[in-house]
Design a protein around this motif. Sequence first.
Motif, PDB file in Angstrom:
ATOM      1  N   GLU A 124      12.521 -50.805  12.713  1.00 29.35           N
ATOM      2  CA  GLU A 124      13.556 -49.962  13.837  1.00 29.35           C
ATOM      3  C   GLU A 124      13.458 -48.400  12.935  1.00 29.35           C
ATOM      4  N   GLU A 126      14.943 -45.110  13.096  1.00 30.51           N
ATOM      5  CA  GLU A 126      16.086 -44.853  13.270  1.00 30.51           C
ATOM      6  C   GLU A 126      16.186 -43.292  13.012  1.00 30.51           C
ATOM      7  N   ASN A 154      12.410 -45.629   8.509  1.00 25.25           N
ATOM      8  CA  ASN A 154      12.458 -47.193   9.614  1.00 25.25           C
ATOM      9  C   ASN A 154      12.830 -48.254   8.632  1.00 25.25           C
ATOM     10  N   SER A 201       9.085 -46.269  18.373  1.00 24.08           N
ATOM     11  CA  SER A 201       8.130 -46.430  17.585  1.00 24.08           C
ATOM     12  C   SER A 201       6.921 -47.188  18.084  1.00 24.08           C
ATOM     13  N   GLN A 209       8.908 -49.029  21.180  1.00 23.45           N
ATOM     14  CA  GLN A 209      10.442 -48.289  21.514  1.00 23.45           C
ATOM     15  C   GLN A 209      10.476 -47.405  22.032  1.00 23.45           C
ATOM     16  N   THR A 243      19.379 -47.602  15.405  1.00 23.88           N
ATOM     17  CA  THR A 243      17.585 -48.162  16.378  1.00 23.88           C
ATOM     18  C   THR A 243      17.984 -48.708  17.494  1.00 23.88           C
TER      19      THR A 243
END
Length: 281
Positions: A124, A126, A154, A201, A209, A243
């Motif tokens: 995730e 972030e 993360n 990501s 992402q 996220t």
Amino acid sequence: MRLARYEFDGKTCLGVVEGTEIVEAAAGAADWSEWFGFSDTARSRLTEALAGARRLPLSEVRLLTPLAKPGKIVCLGLNYYDHAAEGGNAKPEYPAFFFRGATSLLAAQAPIQRPRCSDKLDYEAELAVIIGKRVRHASRAGALDCVAGYACFNDASVRDYQRKTAQWTIGKNFDATGAFGPWIVTPDALPAGAAGLRIQSRLNGQVMQDSNTKHMIWDVAETIALLTECLTLEPGDVIAMGTPAGVGYPRTPPVFMKPGDRIEIDIEGVGVLSNPVVNEP
């Protein structure tokens, strides 16, 4: 300014990253907390410390988490519209807050550990907000005054354990799953509230992402205002801002991190947080 904690020659040091070098601000120091707030006195001390200080190539030091041991790590779930939708969730009416413990954190380049009890380790990307001043009942207009800086995070999640209870805490607190770093970027180097920054990501180089912090449901200022209705934020506290879409579990088939993988979190203007993935010993 990019503020880092690192280890060199057996000592924990504080330094300012400039290009591919790190300028030593203090050797044998534990944390940046005494500098937070950046009063004129603190800025003067930092300027003096950096003048003529030792410079080292970043490649010769081992980066540590930007804070030695955050007081509180407050996380937001479902804070991007698209991420809420991909999980089949309606737009939340209030942030889904939960906590991480400091023992779950790890630094840039340190290995994220896939736990012995699960193979469902998800990534995730972030934005992390680092608090620099004690604050309670912040107004939205003044909330950003308490921010010391921003970092990558993360929020790696063990999905089957996350869903064992209605509260997600257990799946978010496995040791060595919360990557944090590689440094703290001070607010003067970014747009207000770190708004409008591209966030990605990448798993083994593949973009998973790809979004922008402008798509957060609750931005940094509003999140601080909401939190401080309830609790006091203190220097060294961290807020992980949620996220965007593209995480592994809703994919067909699901994609989870496995030993041998490398996961990167890249936030425009902040940096790249890169970690290999290994099995828990």
